[in-house]
Design an enzyme around this catalytic site. Structure first.
Site, PDB file in Angstrom:
ATOM      1  N   ARG A  68      31.138  -9.544   7.419  1.00 14.11           N
ATOM      2  CA  ARG A  68      31.304 -10.985   7.404  1.00 14.11           C
ATOM      3  C   ARG A  68      29.963 -11.642   7.676  1.00 14.11           C
ATOM      4  O   ARG A  68      29.178 -11.110   8.438  1.00 14.11           O
ATOM      5  CB  ARG A  68      32.234 -11.377   8.578  1.00 14.11           C
TER       6      ARG A  68
ATOM      7  N   ARG B  57      28.981 -21.601   9.702  1.00 16.94           N
ATOM      8  CA  ARG B  57      29.619 -22.578  10.581  1.00 16.94           C
ATOM      9  C   ARG B  57      29.391 -23.970  10.008  1.00 16.94           C
ATOM     10  O   ARG B  57      28.232 -24.375   9.842  1.00 16.94           O
ATOM     11  CB  ARG B  57      28.969 -22.455  11.951  1.00 16.94           C
TER      12      ARG B  57
ATOM     13  N   ARG C 122      17.870   4.370  14.933  1.00 11.20           N
ATOM     14  CA  ARG C 122      16.769   3.506  14.538  1.00 11.20           C
ATOM     15  C   ARG C 122      15.986   3.214  15.822  1.00 11.20           C
ATOM     16  O   ARG C 122      16.583   2.914  16.870  1.00 11.20           O
ATOM     17  CB  ARG C 122      17.355   2.214  13.941  1.00 11.20           C
TER      18      ARG C 122
ATOM     19  N   ARG D  34      11.483  -9.819  15.636  1.00  9.27           N
ATOM     20  CA  ARG D  34      11.751 -10.940  16.549  1.00  9.27           C
ATOM     21  C   ARG D  34      10.601 -11.088  17.526  1.00  9.27           C
ATOM     22  O   ARG D  34       9.921 -10.117  17.864  1.00  9.27           O
ATOM     23  CB  ARG D  34      13.005 -10.674  17.410  1.00  9.27           C
TER      24      ARG D  34
ATOM     25  N   GLU E 277       9.137  -7.380  18.629  1.00  6.62           N
ATOM     26  CA  GLU E 277       9.967  -6.182  18.396  1.00  6.62           C
ATOM     27  C   GLU E 277       9.697  -5.614  17.000  1.00  6.62           C
ATOM     28  O   GLU E 277       9.924  -6.298  16.000  1.00  6.62           O
ATOM     29  CB  GLU E 277      11.454  -6.541  18.510  1.00  6.62           C
TER      30      GLU E 277
ATOM     31  N   TYR F  98      26.958   1.430  18.813  1.00 10.06           N
ATOM     32  CA  TYR F  98      26.376   0.254  19.448  1.00 10.06           C
ATOM     33  C   TYR F  98      27.477  -0.485  20.192  1.00 10.06           C
ATOM     34  O   TYR F  98      28.509  -0.827  19.611  1.00 10.06           O
ATOM     35  CB  TYR F  98      25.758  -0.682  18.393  1.00 10.06           C
TER      36      TYR F  98
ATOM     37  N   ASP G 299      27.872  -3.845  22.950  1.00  9.16           N
ATOM     38  CA  ASP G 299      27.183  -4.841  23.762  1.00  9.16           C
ATOM     39  C   ASP G 299      27.605  -4.632  25.229  1.00  9.16           C
ATOM     40  O   ASP G 299      28.428  -3.756  25.529  1.00  9.16           O
ATOM     41  CB  ASP G 299      27.425  -6.261  23.241  1.00  9.16           C
TER      42      ASP G 299
HETATM   43  C1  FAD Z   1      17.342  -3.957  21.545  1.00 12.48           C
HETATM   44  C2  FAD Z   1      18.687  -4.141  22.166  1.00 12.48           C
HETATM   45  C3  FAD Z   1      19.096  -5.401  22.555  1.00 12.48           C
HETATM   46  C4  FAD Z   1      20.359  -5.587  23.125  1.00 12.48           C
HETATM   47  N1  FAD Z   1      20.738  -6.844  23.475  1.00 12.48           N
HETATM   48  C5  FAD Z   1      21.959  -7.049  24.000  1.00 12.48           C
HETATM   49  C6  FAD Z   1      22.386  -8.368  24.333  1.00 12.48           C
HETATM   50  O1  FAD Z   1      21.680  -9.350  24.145  1.00 12.48           O
HETATM   51  N2  FAD Z   1      23.622  -8.507  24.856  1.00 12.48           N
HETATM   52  C7  FAD Z   1      24.470  -7.445  25.076  1.00 12.48           C
HETATM   53  O2  FAD Z   1      25.582  -7.651  25.556  1.00 12.48           O
HETATM   54  N3  FAD Z   1      24.072  -6.173  24.790  1.00 12.48           N
HETATM   55  C8  FAD Z   1      22.848  -5.949  24.250  1.00 12.48           C
HETATM   56  N4  FAD Z   1      22.435  -4.669  23.958  1.00 12.48           N
HETATM   57  C9  FAD Z   1      23.332  -3.539  24.284  1.00 12.48           C
HETATM   58  C10 FAD Z   1      23.079  -2.975  25.725  1.00 12.48           C
HETATM   59  O3  FAD Z   1      21.742  -2.549  25.823  1.00 12.48           O
HETATM   60  C11 FAD Z   1      24.053  -1.812  25.996  1.00 12.48           C
HETATM   61  O4  FAD Z   1      25.371  -2.323  26.010  1.00 12.48           O
HETATM   62  C12 FAD Z   1      23.811  -1.081  27.326  1.00 12.48           C
HETATM   63  O5  FAD Z   1      22.476  -0.842  27.591  1.00 12.48           O
HETATM   64  C13 FAD Z   1      24.536   0.254  27.307  1.00 12.48           C
HETATM   65  O6  FAD Z   1      24.356   0.905  28.549  1.00 12.48           O
HETATM   66  P1  FAD Z   1      24.386   2.496  28.661  1.00 12.48           P
HETATM   67  O7  FAD Z   1      24.382   2.812  30.096  1.00 12.48           O
HETATM   68  O8  FAD Z   1      25.508   3.034  27.826  1.00 12.48           O
HETATM   69  O9  FAD Z   1      23.061   3.005  27.935  1.00 12.48           O
HETATM   70  P2  FAD Z   1      21.545   2.915  28.413  1.00 12.48           P
HETATM   71  O10 FAD Z   1      21.195   1.545  28.844  1.00 12.48           O
HETATM   72  O11 FAD Z   1      20.738   3.510  27.316  1.00 12.48           O
HETATM   73  O12 FAD Z   1      21.463   3.873  29.690  1.00 12.48           O
HETATM   74  C14 FAD Z   1      21.554   5.274  29.586  1.00 12.48           C
HETATM   75  C15 FAD Z   1      20.672   5.895  30.652  1.00 12.48           C
HETATM   76  O13 FAD Z   1      20.865   7.320  30.631  1.00 12.48           O
HETATM   77  C16 FAD Z   1      19.633   7.944  30.890  1.00 12.48           C
HETATM   78  N5  FAD Z   1      19.687   9.319  30.361  1.00 12.48           N
HETATM   79  C17 FAD Z   1      19.935   9.698  29.088  1.00 12.48           C
HETATM   80  N6  FAD Z   1      19.882  11.041  28.991  1.00 12.48           N
HETATM   81  C18 FAD Z   1      19.585  11.511  30.217  1.00 12.48           C
HETATM   82  C19 FAD Z   1      19.385  12.820  30.752  1.00 12.48           C
HETATM   83  N7  FAD Z   1      19.449  13.928  29.982  1.00 12.48           N
HETATM   84  N8  FAD Z   1      19.092  12.945  32.072  1.00 12.48           N
HETATM   85  C20 FAD Z   1      19.006  11.838  32.882  1.00 12.48           C
HETATM   86  N9  FAD Z   1      19.180  10.588  32.407  1.00 12.48           N
HETATM   87  C21 FAD Z   1      19.465  10.424  31.107  1.00 12.48           C
HETATM   88  C22 FAD Z   1      18.621   7.063  30.155  1.00 12.48           C
HETATM   89  O14 FAD Z   1      17.313   7.248  30.688  1.00 12.48           O
HETATM   90  C23 FAD Z   1      19.187   5.673  30.415  1.00 12.48           C
HETATM   91  O15 FAD Z   1      18.606   5.076  31.562  1.00 12.48           O
HETATM   92  C24 FAD Z   1      21.210  -4.475  23.337  1.00 12.48           C
HETATM   93  C25 FAD Z   1      20.794  -3.191  22.942  1.00 12.48           C
HETATM   94  C26 FAD Z   1      19.559  -3.033  22.333  1.00 12.48           C
HETATM   95  C27 FAD Z   1      19.151  -1.656  21.864  1.00 12.48           C
END
Ligand code: FAD
Length: 378
Positions: A169, A173, A245, A276, A297, A344, A346
């Site tokens: 989509r 707006r 990516r 960005r 970025e 992905y 959020d």
């Molecule tokens: C560029 C970008 C922009 C974003 N902007 C938004 C936004 O504006 N709003 C929004 O709601 N969401 C946004 N998001 C999404 C958001 O980042 C995620 O929802 C969130 O970070 C997910 O958390 P997580 O803990 O699953 O993963 P992560 O934040 O990646 O945390 C995982 C952790 O595990 C650790 N880890 C991995 N493997 C190992 C290992 N073998 N041993 C020890 N540690 C390990 C890593 O070091 C990391 O610290 C964005 C994402 C990206 C990529």
């Protein structure tokens, strides 16, 4: 056994699991290979400004349970994301709304705007690729000025090679409303993301600088492991590598109070190598710093060893992931988070998934898994 759970990853997923489990009486040890907690939400103060180190993070949700939960730890400011697009120096409001249609064609009413879109549409009942799909929906001008270059940079592929369904989509707006999101609640934590994560982890034992892949014996200290890292890495890539990516960030300090006048500018021309620029001070309203910090970025081809940012959820990768996931489920490994689930999510969905995951674990369901929808990164 010192702990009930060893949680691998101190990002949002690991921190929410830790908070919910410790509040139910479990003992948790949380490890991360990075030197600080927070995963991709991590910020660093530069010139008194909270800089989002891994890309702009704007919290938003329409889920009352998630909103109530995060508000136990912090209130949120009134930041509303209203990015603008820069196409060769022409500035357009996003998301596509009456302001954008006025800037493009001088349209002043919804009817006029709809007529312009209809006139430029390239009709196609069975679009075979993203270009045909977008031309069919919004026509050539919006596609070429605001979608093509940005999307091709983001994915490193021509829109002719991308499947139509990565943008099912395109929200149009027909009101003068520049709020990028439709969610009920939106903002930046008043205490900052770092303090939010620290609060979530305050009753857990936290170790940073420990890579689980290289220190697996640490799992002996706990009854069960919750894993939030990449699943292909966990299994030594035995079914092959999952594709991501990558992103690189370039930080610039400016001796100037206000560089771009808005938090987020999307560069939609293919000739500008970044997608960005983020001016971090605009996320909050109380920064008195006379300086400013901008991050650019750059989407890049991902290679093993780099930070994995956006999963490439095509058929080949999804099938490969399923093999890893079946193996993990069979072994009772609890997978949670954007990397272990290879999708992905959020922050709102991340919290929701962690809540579901903890509910399942505490109900003793060894197949603790979370939902599997796939969202296009915003
Ligand atoms: C560029 C970008 C922009 C974003 N902007 C938004 C936004 O504006 N709003 C929004 O709601 N969401 C946004 N998001 C999404 C958001 O980042 C995620 O929802 C969130 O970070 C997910 O958390 P997580 O803990 O699953 O993963 P992560 O934040 O990646 O945390 C995982 C952790 O595990 C650790 N880890 C991995 N493997 C190992 C290992 N073998 N041993 C020890 N540690 C390990 C890593 O070091 C990391 O610290 C964005 C994402 C990206 C990529």
């Amino acid at each position: 056994m010192k702990f009930d759970y060893l949680i691998v990853g101190a990002g949002l997923s690991g921190a929410v699991c830790a908070n919910l489990l410790t509040s139910r009486g479990s003992k948790c040890c949380v490890i991360d290979r990075r030197l600080s907690v927070g995963g991709n939400l991590r910020c660093e103060k530069i010139h008194g400004i909270d800089v989002h180190l891994y890309g702009a993070h704007i919290f938003r949700t329409s889920n009352p349970q998630v909103w109530e939960y995060v508000n136990r730890f912090t209130s949120f400011n009134k930041f509303v994301n209203s990015p603008v697009a820069n196409y060769r120096g022409e500035m357009y409001n996003l998301p596509f709304n009456m302001n954008t249609f006025n800037q493009l064609w001088g349209a002043t009413t919804p009817e006029e705007a709809k007529r312009f879109i209809e006139e430029t549409r390239v009709k196609n009942e069975h679009p075979q690729n993203l270009e045909e799909h977008v031309l069919n929906l919004v026509g050539r001008e919006i596609y070429e000025k605001l979608i093509k270059g940005y999307t091709e940079k983001q994915w490193g592929k021509s829109c002719k090679e991308l499947p139509p369904d990565i943008m099912r989509r395109i929200p149009l707006r027909f009101t003068y409303d520049n709020n990028y999101f439709n969610d009920r609640w939106q903002g930046i934590p008043e205490i900052g993301y770092n303090a939010l994560i620290e609060k979530l982890l305050e009753n857990s034992y936290v170790l940073t600088g420990i890579d689980y892949t290289k220190n697996r014996s640490i799992s002996k200290s706990a009854k069960r492991v919750i894993y939030t890292g990449p699943l292909d890495e966990y299994y030594g890539y035995e079914f092959g590598e999952l594709e991501y990516r990558g992103l690189e960030f370039e930080l610039e300090s400016h001796d100037c109070e206000n560089v771009q006048g808005v938090a987020v500018v999307n560069y939609t021309d293919k000739d500008v190598p970044y997608t960005r620029t983020i001016e971090h001070k605009h996320f909050v309203f109380d920064t008195t710093s006379p300086k400013s910090v901008i991050s650019k970025e750059y989407p890049v081809k991902w290679k093993r060893g780099m930070e994995p940012f956006y999963p490439v959820n095509d058929r080949v990768n999804n099938e490969k992931y399923q093999k890893y996931r079946d193996k993990a489920d069979k072994e009772g490994l609890i997978c949670c988070g954007r990397m272990a689930e290879y999708k992905y999510t959020d922050m709102s969905e991340t919290i929701e998934n962690a809540m579901k995951c903890v509910d399942r674990i505490t109900r003793n369901d060894s197949s603790a898994s979370c939902s599997s929808s796939y969202a296009y990164p915003r």
